[in-house]
Design a protein around this motif. Structure first.
Motif, PDB file in Angstrom:
ATOM      1  N   ILE A  46       0.857  -1.186   0.000  1.00 32.16           N
ATOM      2  CA  ILE A  46       0.000   0.000   0.000  1.00 32.16           C
ATOM      3  C   ILE A  46       0.893   1.235   0.000  1.00 32.16           C
ATOM      4  O   ILE A  46       1.739   1.400   0.880  1.00 32.16           O
ATOM      5  N   GLY A  47       0.707   2.099  -1.007  1.00 34.75           N
ATOM      6  CA  GLY A  47       1.588   3.263  -1.173  1.00 34.75           C
ATOM      7  C   GLY A  47       2.887   2.832  -1.833  1.00 34.75           C
ATOM      8  O   GLY A  47       3.972   3.090  -1.343  1.00 34.75           O
ATOM      9  N   MET A  48       2.757   2.195  -2.995  1.00 36.64           N
ATOM     10  CA  MET A  48       3.917   1.571  -3.660  1.00 36.64           C
ATOM     11  C   MET A  48       4.835   2.564  -4.359  1.00 36.64           C
ATOM     12  O   MET A  48       5.944   2.213  -4.755  1.00 36.64           O
ATOM     13  N   GLY A  49       4.364   3.816  -4.534  1.00 33.42           N
ATOM     14  CA  GLY A  49       5.188   4.794  -5.242  1.00 33.42           C
ATOM     15  C   GLY A  49       5.485   4.316  -6.662  1.00 33.42           C
ATOM     16  O   GLY A  49       4.600   3.826  -7.362  1.00 33.42           O
ATOM     17  N   LYS A  50       6.752   4.419  -7.076  1.00 34.22           N
ATOM     18  CA  LYS A  50       7.110   4.045  -8.459  1.00 34.22           C
ATOM     19  C   LYS A  50       7.299   2.541  -8.628  1.00 34.22           C
ATOM     20  O   LYS A  50       7.652   2.069  -9.702  1.00 34.22           O
ATOM     21  N   GLY A  68      -0.017  -3.983  -6.175  1.00 30.35           N
ATOM     22  CA  GLY A  68       0.522  -2.699  -5.709  1.00 30.35           C
ATOM     23  C   GLY A  68      -0.553  -1.631  -5.767  1.00 30.35           C
ATOM     24  O   GLY A  68      -1.289  -1.537  -6.750  1.00 30.35           O
ATOM     25  N   ILE A  69      -0.644  -0.844  -4.685  1.00 31.13           N
ATOM     26  CA  ILE A  69      -1.689   0.180  -4.595  1.00 31.13           C
ATOM     27  C   ILE A  69      -1.038   1.555  -4.493  1.00 31.13           C
ATOM     28  O   ILE A  69      -0.144   1.763  -3.667  1.00 31.13           O
ATOM     29  N   GLU A  70      -1.483   2.479  -5.322  1.00 29.88           N
ATOM     30  CA  GLU A  70      -0.932   3.839  -5.310  1.00 29.88           C
ATOM     31  C   GLU A  70      -2.067   4.829  -5.559  1.00 29.88           C
ATOM     32  O   GLU A  70      -2.908   4.609  -6.424  1.00 29.88           O
ATOM     33  N   LYS A  71      -2.024   5.927  -4.810  1.00 26.55           N
ATOM     34  CA  LYS A  71      -3.123   6.895  -4.869  1.00 26.55           C
ATOM     35  C   LYS A  71      -3.061   7.782  -6.117  1.00 26.55           C
ATOM     36  O   LYS A  71      -4.093   8.169  -6.656  1.00 26.55           O
ATOM     37  N   SER A  74      -0.041  10.031 -11.496  1.00 27.27           N
ATOM     38  CA  SER A  74       1.259  10.512 -11.992  1.00 27.27           C
ATOM     39  C   SER A  74       2.404   9.676 -11.420  1.00 27.27           C
ATOM     40  O   SER A  74       3.455   9.535 -12.043  1.00 27.27           O
ATOM     41  N   VAL A  75       2.214   9.087 -10.235  1.00 28.30           N
ATOM     42  CA  VAL A  75       3.239   8.221  -9.622  1.00 28.30           C
ATOM     43  C   VAL A  75       3.115   6.804 -10.192  1.00 28.30           C
ATOM     44  O   VAL A  75       4.102   6.196 -10.602  1.00 28.30           O
ATOM     45  N   LEU A  76       1.885   6.309 -10.250  1.00 30.42           N
ATOM     46  CA  LEU A  76       1.659   4.954 -10.775  1.00 30.42           C
ATOM     47  C   LEU A  76       2.162   4.833 -12.219  1.00 30.42           C
ATOM     48  O   LEU A  76       2.672   3.790 -12.628  1.00 30.42           O
ATOM     49  N   ARG A  95      -4.919   1.927  -8.929  1.00 27.39           N
ATOM     50  CA  ARG A  95      -4.823   3.337  -8.570  1.00 27.39           C
ATOM     51  C   ARG A  95      -6.016   3.660  -7.703  1.00 27.39           C
ATOM     52  O   ARG A  95      -7.149   3.726  -8.175  1.00 27.39           O
ATOM     53  N   MET A  96      -5.782   3.781  -6.427  1.00 28.14           N
ATOM     54  CA  MET A  96      -6.898   4.030  -5.511  1.00 28.14           C
ATOM     55  C   MET A  96      -6.374   4.565  -4.187  1.00 28.14           C
ATOM     56  O   MET A  96      -5.184   4.450  -3.881  1.00 28.14           O
ATOM     57  N   ASP A  97      -7.275   5.162  -3.417  1.00 29.66           N
ATOM     58  CA  ASP A  97      -6.963   5.561  -2.047  1.00 29.66           C
ATOM     59  C   ASP A  97      -7.192   4.336  -1.162  1.00 29.66           C
ATOM     60  O   ASP A  97      -8.266   3.731  -1.199  1.00 29.66           O
ATOM     61  N   ALA A  98      -6.190   3.983  -0.375  1.00 27.43           N
ATOM     62  CA  ALA A  98      -6.284   2.775   0.458  1.00 27.43           C
ATOM     63  C   ALA A  98      -7.412   2.849   1.483  1.00 27.43           C
ATOM     64  O   ALA A  98      -7.768   1.830   2.077  1.00 27.43           O
ATOM     65  N   GLU A  99      -8.005   4.025   1.669  1.00 29.56           N
ATOM     66  CA  GLU A  99      -9.168   4.104   2.563  1.00 29.56           C
ATOM     67  C   GLU A  99     -10.290   3.180   2.074  1.00 29.56           C
ATOM     68  O   GLU A  99     -11.151   2.770   2.839  1.00 29.56           O
ATOM     69  N   ARG A 130      -2.522   8.431   8.262  1.00 32.46           N
ATOM     70  CA  ARG A 130      -1.263   7.663   8.239  1.00 32.46           C
ATOM     71  C   ARG A 130      -1.594   6.184   8.032  1.00 32.46           C
ATOM     72  O   ARG A 130      -2.452   5.635   8.736  1.00 32.46           O
ATOM     73  N   LEU A 131      -0.884   5.542   7.136  1.00 30.47           N
ATOM     74  CA  LEU A 131      -1.233   4.167   6.772  1.00 30.47           C
ATOM     75  C   LEU A 131      -1.081   3.158   7.920  1.00 30.47           C
ATOM     76  O   LEU A 131      -1.767   2.140   7.921  1.00 30.47           O
ATOM     77  N   PRO A 132      -0.183   3.397   8.922  1.00 31.73           N
ATOM     78  CA  PRO A 132      -0.180   2.462  10.066  1.00 31.73           C
ATOM     79  C   PRO A 132      -1.064   2.918  11.231  1.00 31.73           C
ATOM     80  O   PRO A 132      -0.915   2.420  12.356  1.00 31.73           O
ATOM     81  N   MET A 193      15.083  -3.554  -1.109  1.00 29.32           N
ATOM     82  CA  MET A 193      15.084  -2.111  -0.842  1.00 29.32           C
ATOM     83  C   MET A 193      14.034  -1.399  -1.701  1.00 29.32           C
ATOM     84  O   MET A 193      13.870  -1.710  -2.886  1.00 29.32           O
ATOM     85  N   THR A 194      13.381  -0.431  -1.116  1.00 30.60           N
ATOM     86  CA  THR A 194      12.449   0.408  -1.869  1.00 30.60           C
ATOM     87  C   THR A 194      13.233   1.637  -2.363  1.00 30.60           C
ATOM     88  O   THR A 194      14.372   1.856  -1.965  1.00 30.60           O
ATOM     89  N   GLU A 195      12.566   2.454  -3.191  1.00 27.64           N
ATOM     90  CA  GLU A 195      13.235   3.680  -3.657  1.00 27.64           C
ATOM     91  C   GLU A 195      13.602   4.586  -2.477  1.00 27.64           C
ATOM     92  O   GLU A 195      14.728   5.081  -2.387  1.00 27.64           O
ATOM     93  N   TYR A 196      12.653   4.781  -1.571  1.00 25.41           N
ATOM     94  CA  TYR A 196      12.923   5.660  -0.424  1.00 25.41           C
ATOM     95  C   TYR A 196      13.968   5.058   0.500  1.00 25.41           C
ATOM     96  O   TYR A 196      14.771   5.769   1.086  1.00 25.41           O
TER      97      TYR A 196
HETATM   98  C1  LIG Z   1       6.811   8.245   0.614  1.00 24.97           C
HETATM   99  S1  LIG Z   1       6.198   7.369  -0.735  1.00 24.97           S
HETATM  100  C2  LIG Z   1       6.982   5.770  -0.588  1.00 24.97           C
HETATM  101  C3  LIG Z   1       6.985   5.008  -1.872  1.00 24.97           C
HETATM  102  C4  LIG Z   1       7.561   3.581  -1.804  1.00 24.97           C
HETATM  103  N1  LIG Z   1       6.748   2.729  -0.953  1.00 24.97           N
HETATM  104  C5  LIG Z   1       8.990   3.578  -1.319  1.00 24.97           C
HETATM  105  O1  LIG Z   1       9.235   3.124  -0.201  1.00 24.97           O
HETATM  106  O2  LIG Z   1       9.863   4.010  -2.074  1.00 24.97           O
HETATM  107  C6  LIG Z   1       4.534   7.018  -0.169  1.00 24.97           C
HETATM  108  C7  LIG Z   1       3.580   6.690  -1.322  1.00 24.97           C
HETATM  109  O3  LIG Z   1       2.333   6.297  -0.749  1.00 24.97           O
HETATM  110  C8  LIG Z   1       1.276   6.852  -1.531  1.00 24.97           C
HETATM  111  N2  LIG Z   1       0.086   6.946  -0.652  1.00 24.97           N
HETATM  112  C9  LIG Z   1      -0.053   7.751   0.438  1.00 24.97           C
HETATM  113  N3  LIG Z   1      -1.268   7.602   0.987  1.00 24.97           N
HETATM  114  C10 LIG Z   1      -1.917   6.679   0.228  1.00 24.97           C
HETATM  115  C11 LIG Z   1      -3.218   6.113   0.275  1.00 24.97           C
HETATM  116  N4  LIG Z   1      -4.116   6.489   1.216  1.00 24.97           N
HETATM  117  N5  LIG Z   1      -3.560   5.198  -0.653  1.00 24.97           N
HETATM  118  C12 LIG Z   1      -2.683   4.830  -1.619  1.00 24.97           C
HETATM  119  N6  LIG Z   1      -1.437   5.344  -1.725  1.00 24.97           N
HETATM  120  C13 LIG Z   1      -1.048   6.252  -0.819  1.00 24.97           C
HETATM  121  C14 LIG Z   1       1.819   8.190  -1.953  1.00 24.97           C
HETATM  122  O4  LIG Z   1       1.138   8.717  -3.075  1.00 24.97           O
HETATM  123  C15 LIG Z   1       3.286   7.860  -2.238  1.00 24.97           C
HETATM  124  O5  LIG Z   1       3.493   7.484  -3.579  1.00 24.97           O
END
Ligand SMILES: C[S@@+](CC[C@H](N)C(=O)[O-])C[C@H]1O[C@@H](n2cnc3c(N)ncnc32)[C@H](O)[C@@H]1O
Length: 222
Positions: A46-50, A68-71, A74-76, A95-99, A130-132, A193-196
């Motif tokens: 959840i929040g997979m970024g690129k 993989g879920i991304e909001k 433009s990022v997906l 492509r969705m909001d994890a809510e 916050r996702l957690p 490892m993730t991008e971040y």
């Molecule tokens: C800080 S980035 C981290 C990206 C990747 N997971 C990494 O570790 O490199 C957080 C990502 O979570 C996505 N995100 C934040 N809240 C979200 C939500 N409610 N539903 C889906 N994606 C979400 C953001 O758009 C962003 O691309």
């Protein structure tokens, strides 16, 4: 992460065979094994970024299905572009909001959830985004199978402390917890490892991680 809005990103995403179109998402709940055409476990990020993490995981583990879920489209889009020369039948993107996650996955349908470097939402009034957070943990409780697993990693110590504090009111307990993942030989085995993670660990930031095996989630009592 929010890239500048990229014109046409929604259209490109909609054409990708890896992306479940938005109007079809609600129909996926309870049908993921059918969608992947096998009975392999479903792991989601959840929040997979690129998408570097989930892409690598899907390549390394063909017997697991990944979603993989991304909001933001433009990022997906960046994740989708990387897939143009790939054939990975065990990977899908939403492509969705994890809510809305309980609308797209049915009770007990998911074996593992990854939260990697989730957005910190530093203002108190945004804590529930916050996702957690406990609000999200309640959603994960519904979709995780019994003995399903939640893994969270971040370099943001304030977010990690918040996440750990949220576990008790939600009725969850961490099985494994570290404040310095990259110096933990055992936990580093198989770490992708993730991008971040690459970016912030290269700056010397310690990476925190917890792992939870969810034994007594609410859906397990159904
Ligand atoms: C800080 S980035 C981290 C990206 C990747 N997971 C990494 O570790 O490199 C957080 C990502 O979570 C996505 N995100 C934040 N809240 C979200 C939500 N409610 N539903 C889906 N994606 C979400 C953001 O758009 C962003 O691309």
């Amino acid at each position: 992460m929010r890239l500048r809005n990229i014109t046409g990103s929604r259209e490109v995403i909609a054409e990708s065979p890896y992306v479940i179109r938005e109007e079809l998402q609600a129909g996926c709940a309870g049908r993921w094994k059918e969608i992947f055409d096998n009975v392999n476990p479903i792991h989601i990020e959840i929040g997979m970024g690129k998408g570097k993490f989930i892409h690598t995981m899907a390549k390394e583990n063909p017997d697991i299905n990944y979603v993989g879920i991304e909001k933001y489209s433009s990022v997906l889009l960046r994740a989708v572009q990387k897939m143009e020369k790939e054939e990975l039948p065990n990977l899908k993107f939403l492509r969705m909001d994890a809510e809305e996650i309980t609308r797209v996955f049915g009770p007990r349908e998911v074996s593992r959830i990854y939260l990697n470097f989730s957005d910190p939402w530093p203002k108190d009034r945004h804590a529930r985004r916050r996702l957690p957070s406990r609000e999200f943990l309640a959603r994960y409780d519904v979709i995780l199978e019994q003995n399903g697993r939640l893994e969270f990693k971040t370099d943001n110590r304030a977010l990690f402390d918040f996440a750990v504090d949220e576990l008790v009111p939600a009725g969850w307990t961490a099985s494994v917890l570290t404040y310095d993942l990259h110096h933990d030989e055992v936990l580093m085995q198989g770490n992708v490892m993730t991008e971040y993670e690459e970016k912030f660990s290269s700056l010397g930031n310690p990476i925190c991680k917890y792992v939870i095996i969810r034994e007594n989630n609410k859906t397990a009592e159904l």
